[in-house]
Structure formats: C-alpha cells, structure tokens
Motif scaffolding. Structure first.
Motif, mmCIF file in Angstrom:
data_model
loop_
_atom_site.group_PDB
_atom_site.id
_atom_site.type_symbol
_atom_site.label_atom_id
_atom_site.label_comp_id
_atom_site.label_asym_id
_atom_site.label_seq_id
_atom_site.Cartn_x
_atom_site.Cartn_y
_atom_site.Cartn_z
ATOM 1 N N ALA A 65 -8.601 -11.466 37.533
ATOM 2 C CA ALA A 65 -9.779 -10.845 36.925
ATOM 3 C C ALA A 65 -10.055 -11.354 35.519
ATOM 4 O O ALA A 65 -10.819 -10.723 34.770
ATOM 5 N N ASP A 66 -9.464 -12.478 35.147
ATOM 6 C CA ASP A 66 -9.640 -12.979 33.781
ATOM 7 C C ASP A 66 -11.116 -13.139 33.439
ATOM 8 O O ASP A 66 -11.889 -13.760 34.182
ATOM 9 N N GLU A 67 -11.491 -12.588 32.287
ATOM 10 C CA GLU A 67 -12.905 -12.595 31.887
ATOM 11 C C GLU A 67 -13.380 -13.984 31.462
ATOM 12 O O GLU A 67 -14.568 -14.305 31.591
ATOM 13 N N THR A 68 -12.490 -14.810 30.936
ATOM 14 C CA THR A 68 -12.892 -16.137 30.493
ATOM 15 C C THR A 68 -13.172 -17.047 31.685
ATOM 16 O O THR A 68 -14.183 -17.754 31.732
ATOM 17 N N ALA A 69 -12.274 -17.032 32.660
ATOM 18 C CA ALA A 69 -12.507 -17.818 33.868
ATOM 19 C C ALA A 69 -13.718 -17.291 34.626
ATOM 20 O O ALA A 69 -14.486 -18.058 35.214
ATOM 21 N N ALA A 70 -13.898 -15.956 34.610
ATOM 22 C CA ALA A 70 -15.083 -15.290 35.198
ATOM 23 C C ALA A 70 -15.366 -15.773 36.620
ATOM 24 O O ALA A 70 -16.484 -16.162 36.964
ATOM 25 N N ILE A 71 -14.348 -15.717 37.464
ATOM 26 C CA ILE A 71 -14.512 -16.129 38.862
ATOM 27 C C ILE A 71 -15.354 -15.091 39.596
ATOM 28 O O ILE A 71 -15.087 -13.892 39.533
ATOM 29 N N ASP A 72 -16.357 -15.561 40.282
ATOM 30 C CA ASP A 72 -17.289 -14.668 40.994
ATOM 31 C C ASP A 72 -16.768 -14.427 42.408
ATOM 32 O O ASP A 72 -17.251 -15.003 43.379
ATOM 33 N N TRP A 73 -15.764 -13.566 42.532
ATOM 34 C CA TRP A 73 -15.182 -13.270 43.839
ATOM 35 C C TRP A 73 -16.218 -12.621 44.747
ATOM 36 O O TRP A 73 -16.902 -11.677 44.335
ATOM 37 N N PRO A 74 -16.386 -13.088 45.970
ATOM 38 C CA PRO A 74 -17.401 -12.507 46.876
ATOM 39 C C PRO A 74 -17.175 -11.021 47.145
ATOM 40 O O PRO A 74 -18.133 -10.251 47.242
ATOM 41 N N ILE A 75 -15.916 -10.635 47.282
ATOM 42 C CA ILE A 75 -15.575 -9.227 47.486
ATOM 43 C C ILE A 75 -14.971 -8.723 46.183
ATOM 44 O O ILE A 75 -13.995 -9.306 45.682
ATOM 45 N N PRO A 76 -15.519 -7.670 45.573
ATOM 46 C CA PRO A 76 -14.978 -7.183 44.298
ATOM 47 C C PRO A 76 -13.471 -6.927 44.399
ATOM 48 O O PRO A 76 -12.975 -6.416 45.404
ATOM 49 N N LEU A 77 -12.751 -7.297 43.351
ATOM 50 C CA LEU A 77 -11.299 -7.204 43.398
ATOM 51 C C LEU A 77 -10.793 -5.786 43.618
ATOM 52 O O LEU A 77 -9.735 -5.593 44.241
ATOM 53 N N GLU A 78 -11.538 -4.804 43.142
ATOM 54 C CA GLU A 78 -11.091 -3.421 43.332
ATOM 55 C C GLU A 78 -11.146 -2.993 44.798
ATOM 56 O O GLU A 78 -10.540 -1.982 45.179
ATOM 57 N N GLN A 79 -11.840 -3.760 45.624
ATOM 58 C CA GLN A 79 -11.906 -3.458 47.054
ATOM 59 C C GLN A 79 -10.925 -4.301 47.874
ATOM 60 O O GLN A 79 -10.901 -4.199 49.106
ATOM 61 N N CYS A 80 -10.112 -5.123 47.190
ATOM 62 C CA CYS A 80 -9.273 -6.103 47.877
ATOM 63 C C CYS A 80 -7.807 -5.694 47.888
ATOM 64 O O CYS A 80 -7.376 -4.818 47.126
ATOM 65 N N GLU A 81 -7.060 -6.363 48.757
ATOM 66 C CA GLU A 81 -5.609 -6.209 48.809
ATOM 67 C C GLU A 81 -4.980 -7.232 47.863
ATOM 68 O O GLU A 81 -5.099 -8.434 48.062
ATOM 69 N N LEU A 82 -4.317 -6.739 46.810
ATOM 70 C CA LEU A 82 -3.640 -7.592 45.836
ATOM 71 C C LEU A 82 -2.189 -7.138 45.704
ATOM 72 O O LEU A 82 -1.885 -5.946 45.855
ATOM 73 N N SER A 83 -1.300 -8.067 45.408
ATOM 74 C CA SER A 83 0.081 -7.682 45.122
ATOM 75 C C SER A 83 0.163 -7.142 43.696
ATOM 76 O O SER A 83 -0.668 -7.459 42.840
ATOM 77 N N GLU A 84 1.173 -6.312 43.438
ATOM 78 C CA GLU A 84 1.362 -5.790 42.089
ATOM 79 C C GLU A 84 1.656 -6.912 41.108
ATOM 80 O O GLU A 84 1.229 -6.874 39.954
ATOM 81 N N ALA A 85 2.385 -7.929 41.576
ATOM 82 C CA ALA A 85 2.694 -9.060 40.694
ATOM 83 C C ALA A 85 1.426 -9.780 40.267
ATOM 84 O O ALA A 85 1.257 -10.127 39.091
ATOM 85 N N ASP A 86 0.504 -10.014 41.211
ATOM 86 C CA ASP A 86 -0.739 -10.714 40.877
ATOM 87 C C ASP A 86 -1.607 -9.900 39.924
ATOM 88 O O ASP A 86 -2.311 -10.462 39.079
ATOM 89 N N LYS A 87 -1.562 -8.590 40.031
ATOM 90 C CA LYS A 87 -2.348 -7.738 39.133
ATOM 91 C C LYS A 87 -1.844 -7.847 37.691
ATOM 92 O O LYS A 87 -2.612 -7.624 36.750
ATOM 93 N N GLY A 88 -0.578 -8.191 37.532
ATOM 94 C CA GLY A 88 0.005 -8.210 36.192
ATOM 95 C C GLY A 88 0.003 -9.556 35.500
ATOM 96 O O GLY A 88 0.569 -9.682 34.404
ATOM 97 N N HIS A 89 -0.635 -10.566 36.075
ATOM 98 C CA HIS A 89 -0.647 -11.894 35.454
ATOM 99 C C HIS A 89 -1.451 -11.883 34.154
ATOM 100 O O HIS A 89 -2.397 -11.094 34.005
ATOM 101 N N PRO A 90 -1.134 -12.768 33.205
ATOM 102 C CA PRO A 90 -1.797 -12.760 31.891
ATOM 103 C C PRO A 90 -3.226 -13.282 31.940
ATOM 104 O O PRO A 90 -3.621 -13.985 32.874
ATOM 105 N N ARG A 91 -3.983 -12.922 30.898
ATOM 106 C CA ARG A 91 -5.306 -13.497 30.688
ATOM 107 C C ARG A 91 -5.151 -14.923 30.154
ATOM 108 O O ARG A 91 -4.081 -15.324 29.687
ATOM 109 N N LEU A 92 -6.260 -15.672 30.181
ATOM 110 C CA LEU A 92 -6.219 -17.088 29.828
ATOM 111 C C LEU A 92 -5.704 -17.304 28.401
ATOM 112 O O LEU A 92 -4.952 -18.251 28.141
#
Length: 463
Positions: free
Chosen positions: A149-176
């Motif tokens: 969800a990094d704001e600088t990269a600003a990836i336009d995911w087709p399905i909003p991330l809050e509606q997706c299946e993510l691992s806890e590890a991936d949610k905790g990755h740093p911003r750019l």
C-alpha cells in the motif's frame, strides 16, 4: 499463432515475454521457458535451478512486494493476475514502478533486486516461477521488501487491498522511504596484495580485494568456504610467478597447485554461481618463436611456469563468461625489473642484462585500466592480449633508459645474450620474443599507454 516476443519495461532489465499458445478443442500448449529462443531475443542466460508454483484458490489473493537476491522468471499455468514490480536496487531507477496483467500467454523476467508482487484476478490461479538460486531460510535476510500500500509507489490495485487476502508479514513491510536499497553484486579480487591486485583495488574502489588468508588458490578449500552469493565478477590476479623456482621439484608442485588446481576449483565455482572470471595469463604460454603473438596462436610453453599458466588458461576458457587477459613484463608497486635497475644505478653497480629477449613492459595501472574497460564494455568473452604499446625493446635497452634517467651512463649496462647470462645459473627457459599483438583489445575501444611514456611516468614516481 502470435510470435514469441520480448520487450523491455521502464524498469531496467525487467522484460515482458509474449508466449504463443497453441490451442485446439482439447486446450492449449506453450513453451513456457525456451532458453535458446529467448536468449536470441535478448533475455539473459540466467541459469535457473529451481521451479516453484504458488496456487491461489480465490480471486483477490495479493502477495508481495518482495525483492529477492536472485533473478526470477514468472509465468502462469492457469488464471490471471495483476502484476506489480518496483525497482528497489541502488541507482537512478530506484522506485520505478511497472504493472502488467498476466495470463498464460505472458511471462515476466524479474532481475535481482526488483520487488515482485501480484493480485489474483481469477480463482484457481497457478503462479509459476523459475529462480537461479536454491531457496533457503537464511536467504530471507538478503530480501528487500516494500509495502503493498505504499503511497509513493501508488500501485493501482484492481481490487482494493482492504478487500483482499494478505499475509500479516506482507502487511508489515516498510514504505519506500524506509526501504534499504539492494546493493548490486560486487567484484572480488584474488591476490589483492600483489602488484596488480593493488592497482585493481585502486581502479575498482567498490571491489573486495582479498589476500591469501581469505582466498588462496593454493588451498581450493578456501575458495569453497567463501560466500559467493553477493558477487558476479571474480578477478584472479594471483599466481605462482617464481619462474626459476618452478623448475625445482617443490617449485613444480607449488606452481601446479596455484596455477592449475586453484583455477580449476575457481572455474567450477564460476559455473555454479554464474560468475564472470577475469584471469591473468602470461607471454610464457608461448615459446617466443613468432615475432608477434596473437590470441589464437597455439600454446607452446617452454618451462614449468609457462606450462602451468597454459593449463590454467585452458581450464578458464571452459567457463561460460570469461576474459583471459594475457600480458607480459609487469611493472607496478612491488619488486620488479625497473625497481631493480633503479637500485643498481643508484648504488653505482654496473649490471649485465640480456639483449636478445624482446617485449613490451606492462604497467599495472594500465593493466587495471584495461580490465575495468573489458568489464564495462563487455565485448565478446575470450582471450585478450593487454600490454603497453610502442616499439618493442630488449631488457638491456630498457636498462640503459633507466640508467640514463637516474643520471648514470647508459654504457654502465653491458648487453649479453641469454646463453651467456645463464651460464652457471639454474634458469628456466624464457621466450625470446614476448611481443603480444594488441589489435583485438584496441578493437574494443581501449587505448594502451605508450611504453616509453609510461616508463617515464614510473621513473618520475616509482611508487
């Protein structure tokens, strides 16, 4: 049926591969990875060693962004994904973003250090990828991560991330802004304390220069114990160069261990880790019967030292990515002919010096400059002669120039034949003509220094 194509993305080295699907009423077939065809179209020969498959049952599964310390080739067996890649390597392209939708008809080549992430767009998506290193738990410490969800990269995911299946590890990755960029692979110098090794360390400040306590060609086990994962170039500037001692029983053993057994172990390591090897060779691989030695001249060594160097050359020539740099009469920061003549001149000693061996001096700063040129330009792999340029000279004529430069009479140097000089001495045979043809290295754009000019600089400051 569409043609196989490879196109480049805005991220350097990240390539999009369009894969032809051959279909009928039963389904389809594709060549998912076809080394020969894809290399011809510009993909690197990255040498995959492991194939992994990630199966995703639902649409909306989102994974990443992971930058791994190896190259990756991504393709799908079934389903579709929205892929996202962010360059996390050191350099001007850091932070560059690229997105692309993939189905079974598209693949992506992802170079080391580019973060990879994806979101499934269909259920039952089988995501397959080839990598060129075996995965291990310890390798995760070399990963670099970016938050999906990094704001600088600003990836336009087709399905909003809050509606997706993510691992806890991936949610905790740093911003750019908090990402530690992945450093490029490095160069390691074997023989870093020698005359050439010191010149190479000065020319390649980011390289790791090692001494025998770290990498010792006479001890192949030291090569096996070294962690090669962070390197892509190894320069072998080490050798057993005691030409006369190599003719003795113990010297023969020492020369073969360092000049042949060591390079054989290094060649196997280079193949396994896909390293580019720069190996320093010698005019002693020739018998000196030709006036000008070209790279393709058959090897014809006279003594044990030359025989071991020739054997080492043949071994290294079997490494897919290699530069064998053949040189002669090396002068640098250490004991050498020029320093010896300076010392004799300053002490008032009048030497006898052979005048029937011809060649050109090679100054280590020039040799290091030529090696860095090869690594930067990357001409065709193979053998390259590299010495200083200009009119060949004998050892005696060079000694006279040195004596004159020290304010002594050139006549203080007495020229003698090799036969006369060697009487009563246990000397190894030496090539009478050591002049190497420089046409090939010049064709790459490298301009060797003139021997006289370089000698003059060295005499002004003999290091």
């Amino acid at each position: 049926m569409a043609d196989l194509t490879v196109t480049e993305s805005p991220i350097p080295g990240l390539s999009i591969i369009e894969l032809p699907l051959q279909g009928d009423n039963r389904g389809w077939f594709k060549e998912n990875w076809q080394r020969e065809k894809m290399i011809k179209l510009g993909l690197p020969d990255f040498g995959p060693v492991q194939n992994n498959i990630s199966f995703n049952e639902a649409a909306g599964v989102t994974r990443g962004l992971h930058a791994e310390p190896w190259d990756k080739y991504v393709a799908l067996a079934t389903g579709r994904i929205f892929g996202a890649w962010v360059d996390l390597r050191e350099g001007d392209s850091f932070g560059t973003v690229y997105t692309h939708e993939l189905g079974p008809d598209t693949a992506i080549f992802v170079p080391r250090g580019v973060a990879n992430g994806y979101q499934t767009l269909e259920p039952n998506t089988a995501y397959s990828y080839l990598v060129n290193e075996h995965w291990s738990e310890g390798a995760r410490s070399d990963y670099t991560f970016l938050n999906l969800a990094d704001e600088t990269a600003a990836i336009d995911w087709p399905i909003p991330l809050e509606q997706c299946e993510l691992s806890e590890a991936d949610k905790g990755h740093p911003r750019l802004a908090e990402v530690r960029p992945m450093r490029p692979k490095r160069t390691v110098i074997i023989g870093g304390n020698g005359q050439l090794g010191r010149a190479l360390a000065a020319a390649l400040p980011d390289a790791v220069a090692t001494d025998r306590s770290v990498l010792d060609l006479a001890s192949p086990s030291s090569l096996a114990a070294f962690d090669w994962r962070d390197y892509d170039v190894v320069i072998n500037a080490a050798a057993h160069t005691a030409v006369d001692a190599a003719e003795t029983p113990q010297g023969r053993r020492d020369a073969w261990v360092t000049n042949v057994t060591g390079p054989a172990a290094l060649a196997e390591i280079a193949r396994r880790h896909r390293l580019t090897v720069v190996h320093i060779s010698s005019d002693y691989v020739f018998d000196g019967s030709e006036e000008l030695h070209a790279e393709e001249e058959p090897l014809s060594p006279l003594g044990v030292y030359g025989q071991t160097k020739a054997a080492g050359d043949l071994i290294i020539a079997g490494v897919p990515k290699h530069y064998i740099v053949r040189t002669s009469w090396v002068i640098g920061d250490g004991n050498n002919f020029v320093r010896t003549m300076i010392k004799l001149a300053d002490q008032g000693i009048e030497p006898t010096v052979v005048d029937d061996q011809l060649g050109r001096l090679t100054f280590t700063d020039d040799l290091a400059r030529g090696i860095t040129h090869l690594l930067r330009v990357r001409p065709a792999y193979g053998v390259y002669n590299l010495t200083s340029d200009g009119e060949p000279k004998s050892w005696a004529s060079l000694a006279k120039i040195i004596f004159a430069a020290r304010g002594k009479s050139a006549d203080a140097v007495t020229p003698v034949s090799t036969e006369t000089y060697g009487k009563g001495k246990d000397l190894a045979p030496r090539p009478a003509n050591s002049v190497l043809d420089l046409t090939k290295i010049k064709s790459t754009g490298f301009v060797p220094s003139d021997q006289n000019t370089a000698l003059g600089r060295y005499l002004d400051d003999p290091q």
